[in-house]
Motif scaffolding. Structure first.
Motif, short mmCIF file in Angstrom:
data_model
loop_
_atom_site.label_atom_id
_atom_site.label_comp_id
_atom_site.label_asym_id
_atom_site.label_seq_id
_atom_site.Cartn_x
_atom_site.Cartn_y
_atom_site.Cartn_z
N LEU A 28 0.81 -1.21 0.00
CA LEU A 28 0.00 0.00 0.00
C LEU A 28 0.85 1.26 0.00
CD1 LEU A 28 -2.79 -1.07 2.49
CD2 LEU A 28 -3.06 -0.63 0.04
N ALA A 29 2.05 1.19 0.57
CA ALA A 29 2.91 2.38 0.66
C ALA A 29 3.32 2.91 -0.71
CB ALA A 29 4.16 2.05 1.49
N LYS A 30 3.18 2.11 -1.75
CA LYS A 30 3.56 2.53 -3.10
C LYS A 30 2.57 3.51 -3.71
CE LYS A 30 3.70 -1.64 -4.77
NZ LYS A 30 3.87 -2.75 -5.74
N PHE A 31 1.37 3.63 -3.10
CA PHE A 31 0.31 4.41 -3.72
C PHE A 31 -0.05 5.62 -2.87
CE2 PHE A 31 -0.36 -0.11 -4.74
CZ PHE A 31 -0.09 -0.05 -6.10
N SER A 32 -0.56 6.65 -3.54
CA SER A 32 -0.98 7.85 -2.84
C SER A 32 -2.31 7.59 -2.13
CB SER A 32 -1.14 9.01 -3.81
OG SER A 32 -2.29 8.82 -4.63
N ILE A 89 -5.62 5.34 -3.43
CA ILE A 89 -6.22 4.30 -2.60
C ILE A 89 -7.69 4.61 -2.33
CG2 ILE A 89 -6.18 3.30 -0.28
CD1 ILE A 89 -3.08 3.62 -0.43
N HIS A 90 -7.98 5.87 -2.02
CA HIS A 90 -9.36 6.28 -1.75
C HIS A 90 -10.26 5.98 -2.95
CE1 HIS A 90 -12.80 8.73 -0.74
NE2 HIS A 90 -12.58 9.56 -1.74
N GLU A 91 -9.81 6.34 -4.13
CA GLU A 91 -10.60 6.08 -5.34
C GLU A 91 -10.71 4.58 -5.61
OE1 GLU A 91 -12.28 8.15 -7.09
OE2 GLU A 91 -11.47 10.14 -6.66
N GLY A 139 -8.16 -6.38 6.69
CA GLY A 139 -8.51 -7.53 5.88
C GLY A 139 -8.68 -7.24 4.41
N GLU A 140 -8.67 -5.96 4.04
CA GLU A 140 -8.87 -5.56 2.64
C GLU A 140 -7.57 -5.13 1.96
OE1 GLU A 140 -11.90 -2.57 2.54
OE2 GLU A 140 -13.33 -3.77 3.67
N ALA A 141 -6.47 -5.18 2.67
CA ALA A 141 -5.22 -4.58 2.19
C ALA A 141 -4.78 -5.13 0.83
CB ALA A 141 -4.11 -4.77 3.22
N GLN A 142 -4.81 -6.43 0.66
CA GLN A 142 -4.32 -7.02 -0.59
C GLN A 142 -5.21 -6.64 -1.77
OE1 GLN A 142 -3.52 -11.22 -0.15
NE2 GLN A 142 -2.37 -10.91 1.75
N ASP A 143 -6.52 -6.70 -1.57
CA ASP A 143 -7.44 -6.31 -2.65
C ASP A 143 -7.27 -4.83 -3.01
OD1 ASP A 143 -8.51 -8.83 -2.91
OD2 ASP A 143 -10.24 -8.43 -1.62
N VAL A 144 -7.13 -3.97 -2.01
CA VAL A 144 -6.99 -2.54 -2.27
C VAL A 144 -5.67 -2.26 -2.99
CG1 VAL A 144 -6.78 -0.27 -1.21
CG2 VAL A 144 -8.50 -1.88 -0.38
N ALA A 145 -4.61 -2.95 -2.63
CA ALA A 145 -3.33 -2.76 -3.32
C ALA A 145 -3.46 -3.16 -4.79
CB ALA A 145 -2.24 -3.57 -2.64
#
Length: 224
Positions: A19-23, A27-29, A176-182
């Protein structure tokens, strides 16, 4: 009696790094325009970034005793998230406590109250996002909860949720959503790179955004 407890489960380093790779905006969008904290919360320096698990703490307004306890018990990489009632007229955190955080390897601070010593905070480079900057001091009186869910910036934040912040603001990702959001954030970044390349190749914003049918349906008439 108030119980001091740790985060029940921290996200993996792999999830945090992904997740740190993205703004925060991306991520919000990507997660359906969810998780953005109030735009009133801003970093004390535009270069500051953070990404890590939320170590949550509740503080009474104009009181930082629980913040000091949170610093004492947080683990390296944790982001201390302070709920203090959106009280602007207090400087609850400054360069002395920032040095304590740096010595422990804490990843950053998010607070819905004020901070001070911002020049020194910028020089230290410790990421601090706050509601205000205020020189007024605090007391050390009221015991409250550590690592219970809190509301900060209009969002419920659970211990272990991932907090991501940069110059534009802050967003929360449920653990629990971290991988999908990334994955969704990567797809969004790639799509936006494609839009930019299309502009460079001479395509119009109407073509790239596929607006022609939408504008026609809305009755737009262009006389240019």
């Amino acid at each position: 009696m108030t119980h001091i407890k740790d985060i029940a489960k921290r996200p993996s380093k792999a999830d945090i790094d992904a997740l740190a790779k993205f703004s925060p905006a991306t991520i919000h969008e990507a997660q359906g325009r969810r998780g953005a904290l109030s735009s009133r919360l801003k970093p004390v320096d535009y270069r500051m970034k953070l990404c890590g698990p939320a170590f949550t703490v509740k503080c009474a307004p104009r009181d930082n005793i629980m913040l000091q306890l949170a610093i004492n018990y947080a683990k390296p990489g944790d982001i201390i998230v302070v709920s203090a009632g959106e009280y602007e007229e207090a400087g609850s955190f400054g360069d002395v406590l920032a040095n304590a955080c740096l010595a422990k390897g804490i990843g950053g601070l998010v607070t819905d109250t004020g901070v001070r010593d911002t020049l020194q905070l910028r020089e230290l480079g410790f990421p601090v996002f706050s509601l205000s900057v205020c020189i007024k001091g605090t007391v050390k009186e009221t015991i409250a909860a550590v690592n219970d869910p809190v509301i900060v910036g209009g969002e419920i934040i659970n211990p272990g949720d991932i907090v991501i912040g940069d110059a534009d603001g802050l967003v929360i990702v449920r653990q629990g959503e971290a991988q999908d959001v990334a994955r969704l954030s990567q797809a969004r970044d790639e799509a936006e790179a494609g839009y930019i390349e299309a502009y460079k190749q001479g395509k119009s914003v109407i073509e790239v955004s596929k607006l022609e049918a939408v504008l026609k349906a809305k009755g737009l008439i262009v006389d240019i």
